[in-house]
Design a protein around this motif. Structure first.
Motif, PDB file in Angstrom:
ATOM      1  N   PHE A   1      17.471  44.381  95.295  1.00  0.00           N
ATOM      2  CA  PHE A   1      17.718  44.240  93.853  1.00  0.00           C
ATOM      3  C   PHE A   1      19.131  43.731  93.545  1.00  0.00           C
ATOM      4  CE2 PHE A   1      14.360  47.767  93.109  1.00  0.00           C
ATOM      5  CZ  PHE A   1      13.348  46.826  93.188  1.00  0.00           C
TER       6      PHE A   1
ATOM      7  N   ILE B   1       6.604  41.539  91.368  1.00  0.00           N
ATOM      8  CA  ILE B   1       7.908  41.064  90.886  1.00  0.00           C
ATOM      9  C   ILE B   1       7.710  40.010  89.794  1.00  0.00           C
ATOM     10  CG2 ILE B   1       9.984  39.751  91.542  1.00  0.00           C
ATOM     11  CD1 ILE B   1      10.164  42.681  92.287  1.00  0.00           C
TER      12      ILE B   1
ATOM     13  N   SER C   1      10.525  51.908  75.726  1.00  0.00           N
ATOM     14  CA  SER C   1      10.332  52.375  77.098  1.00  0.00           C
ATOM     15  C   SER C   1      10.671  53.857  77.173  1.00  0.00           C
ATOM     16  CB  SER C   1      11.190  51.571  78.072  1.00  0.00           C
ATOM     17  OG  SER C   1      12.538  51.798  77.802  1.00  0.00           O
TER      18      SER C   1
ATOM     19  N   ALA D   1       7.253  42.097  86.815  1.00  0.00           N
ATOM     20  CA  ALA D   1       8.525  42.708  86.364  1.00  0.00           C
ATOM     21  C   ALA D   1       9.410  41.672  85.690  1.00  0.00           C
ATOM     22  CB  ALA D   1       9.261  43.330  87.552  1.00  0.00           C
TER      23      ALA D   1
ATOM     24  N   ARG E   1      11.792  61.363  84.589  1.00  0.00           N
ATOM     25  CA  ARG E   1      12.272  61.950  85.839  1.00  0.00           C
ATOM     26  C   ARG E   1      11.318  63.089  86.184  1.00  0.00           C
ATOM     27  NH1 ARG E   1      15.020  58.119  84.913  1.00  0.00           N
ATOM     28  NH2 ARG E   1      17.267  57.913  84.969  1.00  0.00           N
TER      29      ARG E   1
HETATM   30  C1  HEM Z   1      12.600  48.099  86.090  1.00  0.00           C
HETATM   31  C2  HEM Z   1      13.066  46.801  81.430  1.00  0.00           C
HETATM   32  C3  HEM Z   1      13.493  42.131  82.755  1.00  0.00           C
HETATM   33  C4  HEM Z   1      13.083  43.437  87.410  1.00  0.00           C
HETATM   34  C5  HEM Z   1      12.708  48.140  84.712  1.00  0.00           C
HETATM   35  C6  HEM Z   1      12.644  49.343  83.910  1.00  0.00           C
HETATM   36  C7  HEM Z   1      12.766  48.980  82.607  1.00  0.00           C
HETATM   37  C8  HEM Z   1      12.924  47.546  82.578  1.00  0.00           C
HETATM   38  C9  HEM Z   1      12.752  49.896  81.392  1.00  0.00           C
HETATM   39  C10 HEM Z   1      12.429  50.754  84.452  1.00  0.00           C
HETATM   40  C11 HEM Z   1      13.714  51.520  84.542  1.00  0.00           C
HETATM   41  C12 HEM Z   1      13.504  53.006  84.409  1.00  0.00           C
HETATM   42  O1  HEM Z   1      12.390  53.446  84.117  1.00  0.00           O
HETATM   43  O2  HEM Z   1      14.468  53.745  84.534  1.00  0.00           O
HETATM   44  C13 HEM Z   1      13.190  45.417  81.396  1.00  0.00           C
HETATM   45  C14 HEM Z   1      13.299  44.648  80.180  1.00  0.00           C
HETATM   46  C15 HEM Z   1      13.415  43.329  80.548  1.00  0.00           C
HETATM   47  C16 HEM Z   1      13.377  43.287  82.007  1.00  0.00           C
HETATM   48  C17 HEM Z   1      13.294  45.225  78.771  1.00  0.00           C
HETATM   49  C18 HEM Z   1      13.554  42.095  79.707  1.00  0.00           C
HETATM   50  C19 HEM Z   1      13.957  42.067  78.460  1.00  0.00           C
HETATM   51  C20 HEM Z   1      13.471  42.084  84.124  1.00  0.00           C
HETATM   52  C21 HEM Z   1      13.633  40.891  84.922  1.00  0.00           C
HETATM   53  C22 HEM Z   1      13.508  41.267  86.229  1.00  0.00           C
HETATM   54  C23 HEM Z   1      13.274  42.696  86.264  1.00  0.00           C
HETATM   55  C24 HEM Z   1      13.887  39.491  84.357  1.00  0.00           C
HETATM   56  C25 HEM Z   1      13.593  40.454  87.499  1.00  0.00           C
HETATM   57  C26 HEM Z   1      13.953  39.263  87.619  1.00  0.00           C
HETATM   58  C27 HEM Z   1      12.865  44.800  87.431  1.00  0.00           C
HETATM   59  C28 HEM Z   1      12.591  45.553  88.659  1.00  0.00           C
HETATM   60  C29 HEM Z   1      12.448  46.909  88.279  1.00  0.00           C
HETATM   61  C30 HEM Z   1      12.638  46.952  86.828  1.00  0.00           C
HETATM   62  C31 HEM Z   1      12.470  44.955  90.063  1.00  0.00           C
HETATM   63  C32 HEM Z   1      12.135  48.106  89.199  1.00  0.00           C
HETATM   64  C33 HEM Z   1      13.410  48.766  89.639  1.00  0.00           C
HETATM   65  C34 HEM Z   1      13.189  49.946  90.606  1.00  0.00           C
HETATM   66  O3  HEM Z   1      12.080  50.129  91.099  1.00  0.00           O
HETATM   67  O4  HEM Z   1      14.169  50.671  90.841  1.00  0.00           O
HETATM   68  N1  HEM Z   1      12.888  47.057  83.878  1.00  0.00           N
HETATM   69  N2  HEM Z   1      13.229  44.573  82.475  1.00  0.00           N
HETATM   70  N3  HEM Z   1      13.273  43.160  84.973  1.00  0.00           N
HETATM   71  N4  HEM Z   1      12.890  45.673  86.369  1.00  0.00           N
HETATM   72 FE1  HEM Z   1      13.169  45.126  84.443  1.00  0.00          FE
END
Ligand code: HEM
Length: 482
Positions: free
Chosen positions: A113, A259, A336, A262, A340
């Motif tokens: 990441f 991915i 969102s 995501a 935990r």
């Molecule tokens: C996880 C929001 C864009 C990759 C997350 C989580 C949220 C989130 C809320 C979970 C975190 C948690 O529950 O604590 C968003 C929003 C986005 C966005 C609102 C756009 C406005 C992106 C983009 C990527 C991405 C563009 C990749 C290029 C990921 C990945 C995770 C994640 C890989 C998992 C992380 C883990 O497993 O630790 N995202 N995201 N996200 N996001 Fe995003």
């Protein structure tokens, strides 16, 4: 059995417990209908901390944003990954990464990441700029000739989906664009519509064609190894998967599909809301457009509509009004939930005086939408104010509740160790997309459009979709910079 059906009773020191009438389902139906309203009503009745039985799980909601830091920092006893390790593999169809067959994979996945941030953000941002320009030029900048009309969500989806796919995964061996994208997007949208049900772990065989559609989406990534111009992030992940013989090709492809989800699942609706709010507020749109032109002019970048625009990472950082408008759209559309899982029975300290007892296996949840729409934190919270996050030419970061400064005041990307690793890239790509549209086009909503409002069906999971798509008009601008 009777005890199981009735569920547990509140013990001393535990928060108020709300069970509902239907065993197992508990309050899930009411929560699912309008989570924000449900939580606000329960807050009025039970105070800032209460436990609700939702779909067989006991979830303790902490509603006061001043208490958020104590939850975020309780890393040891409150784990996020226990939840995500089960849900994500089930949803996207790959084997759990902490499985004993894949020693060390979880850690490597986490480490990958970093390639979305820091120095790696620069090539990623540059590549996205080029790909956005490619899609714009080939699909939208070709013909002159007055106003064209389109559906705004669909427009954002088609451009962002393709440009993100190219940026992350690269190009096919022949040609600059992937074939069959319309069909891929249709399948993606059909899968995405079922996404909330999969996250709720509804058996996939109950969801019609969803399994077949997901298999097709996964198969799209089987030839990934022969694509060129892949991002460092995906290249690293592909190399890492090669180290595990127990991962089948289809499992690796399923990781790639996850991915893709995501990287566009939240970004597309976030892009839509940013554009929608700006087009609905012409004065805000004009201020943001002026800012983009000023940044280009200050750097002596001449630009006209026949040439390509490049905005560097540093230039994007200077777009304060645009960033504020995007943050404001995120505030208004994000729902969102931060979850935990308690690793043991323990006493959760909330602030100086207060703590509550929590049982092993219980979920602790923050629901930041309640804070985002709290009139004590944000004046006129339902109003879009494009400059809400700027002050004296800088980003505004001080927001208050009960006279106390909030450490967390905007949380569309989660919190603490599980914060979204793609957040900086997401902000940059939305800035790039909006900048291109504002520079190249005059934009208007078509007459008589209903106001788009939030569709609550994926509350708890990220950025909410609009309840309707919106018709808009766009035409190449005649006014341009020299
Ligand atoms: C996880 C929001 C864009 C990759 C997350 C989580 C949220 C989130 C809320 C979970 C975190 C948690 O529950 O604590 C968003 C929003 C986005 C966005 C609102 C756009 C406005 C992106 C983009 C990527 C991405 C563009 C990749 C290029 C990921 C990945 C995770 C994640 C890989 C998992 C992380 C883990 O497993 O630790 N995202 N995201 N996200 N996001 Fe995003």
């Amino acid at each position: 059995l009777l005890l199981l059906l009735r569920g547990r009773n509140r013990r001393d020191g535990e928060p108020p417990l709300v069970k509902g009438w239907i065993p197992f389902i508990g309050k899930a139906l009411e929560f699912g209908k309008d989570a924000h309203k449900f939580l606000e009503e329960h807050k009025k009745k039970f105070g800032d901390v209460f436990t609700v039985k939702i779909a067989g799980k006991y979830m303790t909601f902490v509603m006061d944003p001043l208490l958020y830091p104590s939850i975020v920092k309780h890393g040891k006893q409150l784990d996020f990954h226990e939840f995500s390790n089960k849900v994500a593999p089930y949803t996207f169809g790959y084997p759990p990464v902490n499985n004993q067959s894949f020693p060390g994979l979880r850690k490597q996945v986490q480490r990958s990441f970093h390639l979305l941030q820091g120095d790696s953000l620069t090539p990623l941002t540059e590549s996205m700029m080029g790909n956005l320009m490619l899609v714009f030029r080939q699909d939208h900048l070709g013909q002159d000739g007055g106003w064209r009309s389109g559906s705004m969500y669909d427009f954002c989806h088609s451009v962002m989906f393709e440009a993100t796919l190219l940026t992350m995964y690269g190009r096919p061996p022949a040609g600059r664009r992937h074939g069959g994208l319309d069909a891929l997007r249709d399948d993606f949208i059909s899968f995405d519509n079922k996404f909330p049900l999969l996250i709720a772990q509804i058996p996939i065989w109950l969801l019609g064609r969803t399994k077949a559609v997901r298999d097709k989406l996964i198969r799209f990534f089987l030839p990934v190894s022969c694509w060129s111009n892949m991002s460092q992030f995906i290249r690293r992940r592909a190399e890492m998967f090669e180290q595990y013989d127990a991962l089948r090709d289809v499992d690796k492809a399923a990781h790639h599909f996850a991915i893709l989800w995501a990287s566009v699942g939240n970004t597309v609706p976030a892009t839509f809301w940013a554009l929608y709010h700006l087009v609905s507020h012409p004065a805000a749109l004009q201020a943001v457009r002026q800012e983009i032109q000023d940044v280009l002019q200050q750097d002596g970048v001449g630009w006209n509509r026949d040439g390509d625009v490049t905005l560097s990472r540093q230039q994007l950082e200077r777009l304060l009004y645009l960033e504020s408008a995007i943050r404001e759209s995120l505030r208004l559309s994000s729902a969102s939930m931060n979850i935990r899982v308690a690793q043991e029975d323990f006493s959760l300290r909330l602030d100086g005086e207060r703590s509550v007892a929590v049982r092993k296996g219980d979920f602790i949840a923050l629901y930041p939408q309640s804070m985002h729409l709290d009139p004590e934190v944000y004046e006129e919270p339902q109003t879009f104010r494009f400059d809400r996050y700027t002050q004296d030419g800088q980003q505004k970061t001080d927001f208050y509740k009960n006279g106390q400064k909030l450490r967390y005041y905007l949380m569309p990307f989660g919190s603490g160790s599980t914060k979204c690793p793609g957040r900086h890239f997401a902000l940059n790509e939305i800035k790039q997309f909006v900048s291109l549209l504002l520079l190249y086009f005059d934009l208007q909503l078509e007459d008589g459009q209903p106001r788009a409002s939030l569709d609550p069906s994926r509350a708890g999971l990220g950025i909410l979709l609009p309840n309707v798509d919106v018709r808009f008009r766009y035409r190449l601008r005649t006014q341009q910079l020299d």
